[in-house]
Design a protein around this motif. Structure first.
Motif: not given
Lengths: 391, 195
Positions: A183-186, A188, A207, A209-210, A212, A257, A306, B167-168, B170-171, B176, B180
């Protein structure tokens, strides 16, 4: 045809075997154009899973061209189609498949009774991956019979090299799922243990998925250099204390994470005394795995963080600090990758130029050189990170 | 009958059958190590079970306990020798060979009526020591990372647009999936702080 066959511990041979034949209307036969050796093949090479039999054909990362199709698969496949074959075999119809949990498909393990006994409930059939998961012949061969072929394939376009597509079979979706299930969030900080092929894919996925800050942990200089190439900060665990460095890099709070891309065979050295004890117990069959990474992740992870486990574990592990995990409120996510859940999206990203998985290939060889490439990959000789074989 | 034929019973009719075997990934040194591991088990069991007989044959009276201890040592070194960490097992075997030779040395004295037996045993141990050393050197050479073979892969990003631009990425079109999600968004559910 030629195929890489398991004959015993550390004994892989390129044998001549009979061609596979269709057994069921949903089967198809593919002519393999490329295949690869996976890190988890090394667990079988080392005979850590006591469910291999001499004569088993290895391999679960393969792609090729459809040459024969069973009557029930004809609506979805035809001769000449170019396909990547996921390492998980899925029926597409059971409760688990309908939920997207393809690696625990209820119907494709042809030795379901064995799977039920060992796992409690069966998991999916897998190619070339012991009789616990069906004992299906693998794809390190010139031809591969694909059971449930109408749902166990990824059609790929012409005009894109095998090198870019082959890893849709396993390590790319596996690394992607490691990042997704974390559950990677910007913003993290994500720490990834193991810079082997799956770890490398997890770094790139984090990377994309954002994340940091991505921190990659290994001890092999060539693998660390590959991780740095994607923008990761690296820790050489033979030079530095992993816990101290991770705390330094996170203001003393630990990573949000943690991803385990190592699994059962943690590197054994006296700087990590638990690995020596685990190895001794493993030799005496008193423990199946060496879970050093898991222990370290639980210790260093930020509270409420996580733990994502994608490295393969085999059986019983000792001395897992559940007290730390429970009191810190950690979330554990783990699974064999549910490959087809991610492949459509990842194929689009490859075509779009967001990721090029071919970066990981360091060695290419003819299938007949497979036995020596197994040894080279195991010994990490000659900077070997990923071996691609061509029949 | 080869094991690969026996295991056919675990396969289906359409599964490929072996027609001709190819060369193995095992090196000669690996095979020698394996043979020495099994030798360790055989010798270790014999020393554990019949230390009195061995002591009498070699004229080592009163050393039965020591011989039994050596049997346990042999079994302990067999385990790593038969594992993938063969070097550890072979190194322990070489150390054990030195102990065996040291123990046999007094039995070669002319006062020992069984000194001929002891001489044969010493020659055997010396021969096995050479095999242990050869296996150790062979395994070490076959499975080492050659010095100077380090590779630099710092040009292999795998992210054609570069790490920073990726960086980012794919967002923009990927969230997600709900099953998940691990992080809750509980802040909105917290009771308002008293002012």
């Amino acid at each position: 045809m030629r195929a890489l066959v398991w004959h015993g511990k550390e004994d892989i041979r390129c044998d001549t075997v009979s061609d596979p034949a269709l057994e069921h209307p949903r089967d198809a036969i593919i002519k393999v154009t490329s295949c690869a050796i996976c890190g988890s093949d090394l667990h079988l090479f080392h005979n850590l899973v006591p469910a291999m039999l001499p004569g088993d054909i290895m391999g679960h990362e393969s792609m090729g061209e459809v040459v024969e199709v069973g009557s029930a698969a004809k609506g979805k496949l035809k001769k000449g189609d170019r396909v990547v074959i996921p390492f998980t075999i899925q029926c597409g119809e059971c409760d688990q498949c309908r939920r997207g949990n393809f690696s625990v498909c209820e119907r494709t393990n042809r030795k379901k009774e064995l799977g039920d006994k060992v796992f409690g409930h069966t998991t999916a059939g897998l190619f070339g991956y012991t009789h616990l998961t069906g004992g299906y012949p693998g794809g390190q061969a010139e031809y591969l019979r694909v059971p449930f072929a109408d749902t166990t394939h990824v059609k790929v376009p012409d005009g894109v090299d095998d090198e870019k597509l082959l890893f849709l079979s396993d390590i790319l979706p596996t690394g992607w799922q490691a990042a997704v299930q974390a559950d990677i969030q910007p913003g993290d900080t994500v720490a990834i243990w193991g810079c082997g092929p799956v770890g490398q894919m997890a770094i790139r996925s984090a990377i994309l998925l954002g994340a940091e800050q991505v921190i990659a942990i290994d001890h092999l200089p060539e693998r660390l250099s590959m991780a740095e190439a994607a923008g990761a900060i690296t820790i050489d665990f033979e030079q530095d204390s992993v816990v101290e460095r991770l705390n330094e890099l996170t203001g003393g709070k630990g990573p949000h994470k943690c991803i385990d891309a190592v699994g059962t065979e943690s590197h054994v050295n006296f700087g990590q005394p638990d690995t020596v004890l685990d190895r001794a117990k493993q030799m005496l069959m008193a423990e199946n795995d060496r879970p050093h990474v898991l222990r370290e992740m639980i210790y260093v992870c930020r509270p409420a963080g996580v733990i994502s486990i994608i490295g393969v574990y085999l059986g019983l592990v000792d001395k897992i600090p559940m007290g730390q995990a429970m009191n810190k409120g950690l979330t554990f996510r783990m699974a064999q990758a549910h490959v087809p859940r991610w492949t459509g999206d990842l194929l689009r990203r490859i075509e779009d130029g967001q990721i090029d998985p071919s970066f990981v290939i360091t060695h290419k060889a003819d299938l007949s050189q497979g036995p020596e490439m197994y040894a080279k990959f195991r010994d990490k000789a000659d900077g070997c990170v990923k071996v691609m074989l061509q029949p | 009958m080869p094991a690969t034929n026996l295991t056919r019973i675990a396969r289906s009719k359409g599964d490929p059958r072996i027609e001709r075997k190819g060369p193995s990934s095992l090196t000669d040194a690996d095979r020698l190590a394996r043979a020495l591991g099994w030798l360790s088990i055989g010798l270790g069991m014999t020393e554990l079970v019949a230390p009195g007989r061995i002591a009498r044959t070699l004229g080592l009276h009163g050393k039965e306990g020591l011989i039994r201890g050596y049997g346990a040592r042999e079994l302990a070194s067999a385990i790593p020798t038969l594992s993938v960490n063969k070097q550890v097992g072979l190194a322990s075997r070489i150390a054990g060979d030195a102990l065996d030779l040291a123990t046999l040395a007094p039995a070669l004295h002319h006062s020992n009526p069984k000194r001929h037996n002891a001489a044969i045993a010493t020659a055997l141990v010396a021969g096995i020591t050479l095999l242990d050393i050869a296996a150790y050197a062979g395994v070490k050479a076959a499975h080492r990372r050659e010095p100077g073979s380090d590779r630099d892969y710092s040009d292999r990003s795998g992210l054609p647009r570069g790490p920073q631009a990726s960086r980012g990425l794919a967002r923009k079109d990927f969230q997600i999936p709900p099953d998940y999600r691990a992080e809750g968004t509980v802040a909105a559910e917290l009771p308002a702080r008293a002012s």
